[in-house]
Scaffold this motif. Structure first.
Motif, PDB file in Angstrom:
ATOM      1  N   ILE A 180       0.925  -1.200   0.217  1.00  0.00           N
ATOM      2  CA  ILE A 180      -0.159  -0.027  -0.033  1.00  0.00           C
ATOM      3  C   ILE A 180       0.775   1.135  -0.240  1.00  0.00           C
ATOM      4  N   VAL A 181       0.348   2.350  -0.655  1.00  0.00           N
ATOM      5  CA  VAL A 181       1.183   3.554  -0.703  1.00  0.00           C
ATOM      6  C   VAL A 181       0.353   4.596  -0.267  1.00  0.00           C
ATOM      7  N   PHE A 182       0.945   5.618   0.580  1.00  0.00           N
ATOM      8  CA  PHE A 182       0.145   6.433   1.141  1.00  0.00           C
ATOM      9  C   PHE A 182       0.889   7.704   0.475  1.00  0.00           C
ATOM     10  N   ALA A 183       0.269   8.663  -0.046  1.00  0.00           N
ATOM     11  CA  ALA A 183       1.204   9.826  -0.839  1.00  0.00           C
ATOM     12  C   ALA A 183       0.550  11.209  -0.351  1.00  0.00           C
ATOM     13  N   ARG A 184       1.062  11.814   0.419  1.00  0.00           N
ATOM     14  CA  ARG A 184       0.846  13.055   1.128  1.00  0.00           C
ATOM     15  C   ARG A 184       1.239  14.286   0.158  1.00  0.00           C
ATOM     16  N   ILE A 185       0.269  14.981  -0.417  1.00  0.00           N
ATOM     17  CA  ILE A 185       0.691  16.301  -1.268  1.00  0.00           C
ATOM     18  C   ILE A 185      -0.249  17.495  -0.733  1.00  0.00           C
ATOM     19  N   ARG A 194       6.262  13.645 -12.815  1.00  0.00           N
ATOM     20  CA  ARG A 194       6.750  14.708 -12.446  1.00  0.00           C
ATOM     21  C   ARG A 194       5.887  15.777 -13.171  1.00  0.00           C
ATOM     22  N   GLN A 195       5.980  15.599 -14.584  1.00  0.00           N
ATOM     23  CA  GLN A 195       5.254  16.578 -15.364  1.00  0.00           C
ATOM     24  C   GLN A 195       3.691  16.558 -14.961  1.00  0.00           C
ATOM     25  N   ARG A 196       3.069  15.634 -14.828  1.00  0.00           N
ATOM     26  CA  ARG A 196       1.762  15.878 -14.491  1.00  0.00           C
ATOM     27  C   ARG A 196       1.539  16.323 -13.152  1.00  0.00           C
ATOM     28  N   MET A 197       2.367  16.022 -12.277  1.00  0.00           N
ATOM     29  CA  MET A 197       1.895  16.419 -10.848  1.00  0.00           C
ATOM     30  C   MET A 197       2.289  18.047 -11.086  1.00  0.00           C
ATOM     31  N   ALA A 198       3.310  18.465 -11.797  1.00  0.00           N
ATOM     32  CA  ALA A 198       3.552  19.956 -11.830  1.00  0.00           C
ATOM     33  C   ALA A 198       2.184  20.696 -12.369  1.00  0.00           C
ATOM     34  N   ARG A 199       1.907  20.104 -13.547  1.00  0.00           N
ATOM     35  CA  ARG A 199       0.572  20.611 -14.370  1.00  0.00           C
ATOM     36  C   ARG A 199      -0.660  20.573 -13.485  1.00  0.00           C
ATOM     37  N   SER A 200      -0.729  19.538 -12.291  1.00  0.00           N
ATOM     38  CA  SER A 200      -2.071  19.601 -11.695  1.00  0.00           C
ATOM     39  C   SER A 200      -1.794  20.570 -10.575  1.00  0.00           C
ATOM     40  N   ILE A 202       0.464  20.459  -7.886  1.00  0.00           N
ATOM     41  CA  ILE A 202       1.039  20.174  -6.593  1.00  0.00           C
ATOM     42  C   ILE A 202       2.257  20.944  -6.576  1.00  0.00           C
ATOM     43  N   GLU A 203       2.479  21.380  -5.337  1.00  0.00           N
ATOM     44  CA  GLU A 203       3.404  22.367  -5.036  1.00  0.00           C
ATOM     45  C   GLU A 203       4.857  21.814  -4.776  1.00  0.00           C
ATOM     46  N   ARG A 204       4.944  20.695  -4.199  1.00  0.00           N
ATOM     47  CA  ARG A 204       6.300  19.996  -4.132  1.00  0.00           C
ATOM     48  C   ARG A 204       6.041  18.503  -3.977  1.00  0.00           C
ATOM     49  N   PRO A 205       7.025  17.958  -4.367  1.00  0.00           N
ATOM     50  CA  PRO A 205       6.989  16.380  -4.547  1.00  0.00           C
ATOM     51  C   PRO A 205       6.172  15.856  -3.190  1.00  0.00           C
ATOM     52  N   ALA A 206       5.486  14.756  -3.643  1.00  0.00           N
ATOM     53  CA  ALA A 206       4.729  14.000  -2.660  1.00  0.00           C
ATOM     54  C   ALA A 206       5.576  13.366  -1.559  1.00  0.00           C
TER      55      ALA A 206
END
Length: 95
Positions: free
Chosen positions: A3-8, A69-75, A77-81
């Motif tokens: 399981i993965v928990f990603a906090r963004i 990383r590109q998708r995260m930036a476009r969406s 997300i202010e910093r890496p998860a």
């Protein structure tokens, strides 16, 4: 199953939500299935995503890929998860 928990932290929750929903097939391609999504109770721009993973390696590949990383930036997300990955412990709840 891992399981993965990603906090963004996102700049705009609705923009992020739209992008997140649109990328479900991409996550599935990396063996990730959305288990749950939570909005932080004390910080409205905080989001916790819980994913079931086929493997830790595939999850790491997903989060470290240049495309992600590109998708995260476009969406927005202010910093890496912040990521927490684990597996269930037999004999304990969830195991």
């Amino acid at each position: 199953m891992p399981i993965v928990f990603a906090r963004i932290r996102v700049s705009d929750f609705e923009v992020w939500k739209t992008a997140f929903l649109a990328s479900e097939d991409i996550r599935r391609g990396f063996g990730l299935t959305t288990h749950a999504v939570y909005q932080d109770a004390t910080y409205e721009r905080g989001v916790i995503v819980v994913l079931d993973a086929e493997s830790i390696q595939k999850a790491e590949d997903y989060f470290t890929s240049g495309e992600q990383r590109q998708r995260m930036a476009r969406s927005g997300i202010e910093r890496p998860a912040e990521l927490w990955m684990g597996t269930a412990v037999p004999g304990l709840p969830g195991g």
